[in-house]
Design an enzyme around this catalytic site. Structure first.
Site, PDB file in Angstrom:
ATOM      1  N   TYR A  51      15.971   1.120  -7.524  1.00  0.00           N
ATOM      2  CA  TYR A  51      15.767   0.076  -6.513  1.00  0.00           C
ATOM      3  C   TYR A  51      16.880   0.162  -5.490  1.00  0.00           C
ATOM      4  O   TYR A  51      18.051   0.177  -5.853  1.00  0.00           O
ATOM      5  CB  TYR A  51      15.787  -1.316  -7.162  1.00  0.00           C
ATOM      6  CG  TYR A  51      14.480  -2.026  -6.963  1.00  0.00           C
ATOM      7  CD1 TYR A  51      14.019  -2.297  -5.673  1.00  0.00           C
ATOM      8  CD2 TYR A  51      13.675  -2.386  -8.034  1.00  0.00           C
ATOM      9  CE1 TYR A  51      12.797  -2.909  -5.472  1.00  0.00           C
ATOM     10  CE2 TYR A  51      12.449  -3.007  -7.840  1.00  0.00           C
ATOM     11  CZ  TYR A  51      12.015  -3.267  -6.549  1.00  0.00           C
ATOM     12  OH  TYR A  51      10.810  -3.861  -6.354  1.00  0.00           O
ATOM     13  N   GLU A  53      16.818  -1.737  -2.174  1.00  0.00           N
ATOM     14  CA  GLU A  53      16.514  -2.599  -1.016  1.00  0.00           C
ATOM     15  C   GLU A  53      17.734  -2.671  -0.111  1.00  0.00           C
ATOM     16  O   GLU A  53      18.859  -2.830  -0.585  1.00  0.00           O
ATOM     17  CB  GLU A  53      16.125  -3.995  -1.487  1.00  0.00           C
ATOM     18  CG  GLU A  53      14.703  -4.049  -2.027  1.00  0.00           C
ATOM     19  CD  GLU A  53      14.311  -5.446  -2.484  1.00  0.00           C
ATOM     20  OE1 GLU A  53      15.210  -6.253  -2.782  1.00  0.00           O
ATOM     21  OE2 GLU A  53      13.104  -5.717  -2.547  1.00  0.00           O
ATOM     22  N   ASP A 197       2.772   6.899  19.182  1.00  0.00           N
ATOM     23  CA  ASP A 197       2.373   7.100  17.790  1.00  0.00           C
ATOM     24  C   ASP A 197       2.066   8.591  17.654  1.00  0.00           C
ATOM     25  O   ASP A 197       0.988   9.052  18.027  1.00  0.00           O
ATOM     26  CB  ASP A 197       1.156   6.245  17.460  1.00  0.00           C
ATOM     27  CG  ASP A 197       0.749   6.390  15.993  1.00  0.00           C
ATOM     28  OD1 ASP A 197       1.177   7.370  15.352  1.00  0.00           O
ATOM     29  OD2 ASP A 197      -0.004   5.528  15.499  1.00  0.00           O
ATOM     30  N   THR A 223       3.690   9.696  10.854  1.00  0.00           N
ATOM     31  CA  THR A 223       3.558   9.980   9.430  1.00  0.00           C
ATOM     32  C   THR A 223       4.427  11.205   9.157  1.00  0.00           C
ATOM     33  O   THR A 223       4.873  11.883  10.089  1.00  0.00           O
ATOM     34  CB  THR A 223       2.108  10.350   9.061  1.00  0.00           C
ATOM     35  OG1 THR A 223       1.745  11.495   9.843  1.00  0.00           O
ATOM     36  CG2 THR A 223       1.149   9.218   9.352  1.00  0.00           C
ATOM     37  N   LYS A 226       1.278  14.940   7.961  1.00  0.00           N
ATOM     38  CA  LYS A 226       0.246  15.651   8.729  1.00  0.00           C
ATOM     39  C   LYS A 226       0.846  16.987   9.199  1.00  0.00           C
ATOM     40  O   LYS A 226       1.215  17.785   8.350  1.00  0.00           O
ATOM     41  CB  LYS A 226      -0.267  14.744   9.837  1.00  0.00           C
ATOM     42  CG  LYS A 226      -0.950  13.491   9.235  1.00  0.00           C
ATOM     43  CD  LYS A 226      -1.501  12.524  10.250  1.00  0.00           C
ATOM     44  CE  LYS A 226      -2.081  11.302   9.541  1.00  0.00           C
ATOM     45  NZ  LYS A 226      -2.526  10.256  10.481  1.00  0.00           N
ATOM     46  N   ARG A 232       3.576  12.173   1.693  1.00  0.00           N
ATOM     47  CA  ARG A 232       2.922  11.039   2.346  1.00  0.00           C
ATOM     48  C   ARG A 232       3.970   9.979   2.695  1.00  0.00           C
ATOM     49  O   ARG A 232       4.731   9.561   1.821  1.00  0.00           O
ATOM     50  CB  ARG A 232       1.892  10.483   1.357  1.00  0.00           C
ATOM     51  CG  ARG A 232       0.823   9.604   1.918  1.00  0.00           C
ATOM     52  CD  ARG A 232      -0.382   9.621   0.998  1.00  0.00           C
ATOM     53  NE  ARG A 232      -1.050  10.898   1.110  1.00  0.00           N
ATOM     54  CZ  ARG A 232      -1.872  11.231   2.119  1.00  0.00           C
ATOM     55  NH1 ARG A 232      -2.136  10.368   3.069  1.00  0.00           N
ATOM     56  NH2 ARG A 232      -2.422  12.419   2.160  1.00  0.00           N
TER      57      ARG A 232
HETATM   58  C1  LIG Z   1      -2.646   8.860  10.329  1.00  0.00           C
HETATM   59  C2  LIG Z   1      -2.270   7.922  11.404  1.00  0.00           C
HETATM   60  C3  LIG Z   1      -1.575   6.727  11.152  1.00  0.00           C
HETATM   61  C4  LIG Z   1      -1.326   6.109   9.814  1.00  0.00           C
HETATM   62  O1  LIG Z   1      -1.045   6.818   8.773  1.00  0.00           O
HETATM   63  P1  LIG Z   1      -1.129   6.291   7.257  1.00  0.00           P
HETATM   64  O2  LIG Z   1       0.034   6.984   6.658  1.00  0.00           O
HETATM   65  O3  LIG Z   1      -2.456   6.711   6.774  1.00  0.00           O
HETATM   66  O4  LIG Z   1      -0.944   4.809   7.270  1.00  0.00           O
HETATM   67  C5  LIG Z   1      -1.168   5.968  12.234  1.00  0.00           C
HETATM   68  N1  LIG Z   1      -1.442   6.338  13.481  1.00  0.00           N
HETATM   69  C6  LIG Z   1      -2.135   7.449  13.759  1.00  0.00           C
HETATM   70  C7  LIG Z   1      -2.395   7.800  15.178  1.00  0.00           C
HETATM   71  C8  LIG Z   1      -2.578   8.273  12.728  1.00  0.00           C
HETATM   72  O5  LIG Z   1      -3.299   9.365  13.014  1.00  0.00           O
END
Ligand SMILES: *Cc1c(COP(=O)(O)O)cnc(C)c1O
Length: 430
Positions: A51, A53, A197, A223, A226, A232
């Site tokens: 933990y 936090e 984003d 993220t 990807k 993840r």
């Molecule tokens: C994949 C994605 C997210 C969120 O990802 P998670 O890890 O699945 O919550 C946010 N914004 C965009 C543009 C994405 O493609």
């Protein structure tokens, strides 16, 4: 895994089944990738027990000396990777990273502007079924019908009309470069924050294959699983000039606080409790990998593969949103064929090709049916596939889509897929 097999055969079999699927199918889901075995091992480490936090040096719990080091290493590498001044490695996912930024910059009910989900945006960019659309007042901009690209005259018009406090650029199915500089011009005109984003292209940005959000965006979220090819998870970063230009008035004290302090507080205690230290270590090792020269070669290959795939599909008569790609993904518009995205996804999956149905701009079908298929090259490029394989993959996709009800043909394609996959081993040491 031997011990798991002995103790819990039921779960062991699920993992075996998934490993087999990953090995024997063509993974074309644009948001997926295969992490290194180092990432896998570190995410499965004892760090999951701790933990922690708070933040390094300021934890709510004792015994954090080692995990403080882990988080500091992760933050240091992340800053280096994106040339950032601020980094937060704690968000459990991309969605949480977005939530933390909204909590920092917005009050409930505030106006926000993002790319329409049907035009390639994301659930967290204002969908009614998501917290974002319920807590904030989202307006969306779309793509231009003719070009399949963002039209900035239109973005400016909507921004002037609605005066959003925050503008979001980036999405989940936009095949072209995000034009950060043009978004900033609009943001400056209406005096709003600009958030990028970069969940999808972050690996490409880290390696310089896609333009950087700096110095144009005030903050960026991503993220890590990807194109960045880590475990993840989510991250928040901000560029060099941010602190000097922007302070945020804290709601209670009225004191102007630095954005980095507010972002940290929004993640923890704002929306999360204890950080996933095993995942943060996994992120750190993925950042190290992304800093290696090989990663740039990998990202260049992702994009060249995606371009070959796009060109081949165009030669076969497929319509592509924006008529091509600058990135890792291609969005096929099936409106001119008698196939829905839903049926295409199903039949491709039967043939061992994994992709997802996706709305296309001005789609007349529902999000559960759609007129599009999104394909991406990060995962197959990780396996080592190149332009010859992309041509082959375009042939296989076309064969399925052109003979959609021909089950014999689908079996034939499936054999070809398995043969292709067998030449590109995956996780051979597992
Ligand atoms: C994949 C994605 C997210 C969120 O990802 P998670 O890890 O699945 O919550 C946010 N914004 C965009 C543009 C994405 O493609």
């Amino acid at each position: 895994m031997k011990k798991i097999k002995e103790y819990d055969l039921e779960l062991y079999n699920c993992i075996e089944k998934e490993l087999k699927r990953e090995r024997n199918t063509l993974e074309l889901i644009a948001s997926e990738n295969f992490t290194s075995t180092n990432v896998l091992n570190i995410v499965g480490s004892i760090l999951t027990n701790k933990y922690a936090e708070g933040y390094p040096g300021q934890r709510y719990y004792g015994g954090c000396e080692a995990v403080d080091e882990v988080e500091n290493i992760a933050r240091y590498r992340l800053k280096k990777l994106f040339n950032a001044e601020y980094a937060n490695v704690q968000p459990h996912s991309g969605s949480q990273a977005n939530m933390a930024v909204y909590l920092t910059m917005l009050n409930p009910g505030d106006k926000v502007m993002g790319l329409d989900l049907a035009h390639g945006g994301h659930l967290t960019h204002g969908s009614k079924v998501n917290f974002s659309g319920q807590f904030y007042d989202f307006v969306s901009y779309g793509l231009e019908k003719k070009t399949g690209r963002v039209n900035f005259d239109n973005v400016l018009k909507i921004a002037r009309e609605h005066k959003p406090k925050l503008i979001i650029c980036g999405g989940s199915a936009y095949p072209r470069y995000i034009e950060f500089e043009k978004f900033r011009e609009v943001a400056d005109t209406v005096d709003s924050y600009l958030m990028a984003d970069i969940a999808h292209p972050s690996g490409l940005i880290a390696s310089g294959v896609h333009p950087s959000p700096w110095p144009f965006c005030h903050v960026a979220t991503s993220t890590t699983h990807k194109t960045l090819r880590g475990p993840r998870g989510g991250i928040i970063i901000a560029g060099k000039d941010f602190e000097n230009k922007w302070g945020v008035v804290a709601p209670k004290s009225g004191r102007v606080k630095m954005i980095s302090e507010l972002l940290d507080k929004s993640v923890m205690p704002g929306i999360q409790g204890g950080p996933l230290m095993h995942s943060i270590a996994g992120k750190a090792i993925a950042f190290k990998e992304a800093l290696e020269p090989e990663f740039k070669i990998y990202c260049n290959n992702i994009v060249s593969n995606s371009k070959v795939l796009a060109e081949e599909l165009k030669l076969k008569g497929y319509d592509l949103v924006s008529n091509g790609t600058d990135t890792h993904l291609v969005l096929i518009d099936l409106s001119n064929r008698d196939i829905t995205g839903k049926l295409a996804e199903k039949k491709l999956e039967e043939a061992g090709i994994t992709a997802n149905k996706n709305m296309v701009p001005f789609d007349r079908k529902s999000p559960l049916v759609t007129s599009g298929i999104r394909i991406g090259t990060p995962a197959v490029t990780t396996r080592g596939m190149g332009s010859d394989e992309m041509r082959k993959i375009a042939d296989l996709i076309d064969s399925v889509l052109s003979n959609i009800e021909d089950d014999k043909n689908i079996s034939k394609v499936k054999s070809s897929v398995e043969e292709l996959c067998s030449s590109f081993s995956l996780y051979s040491t597992i």
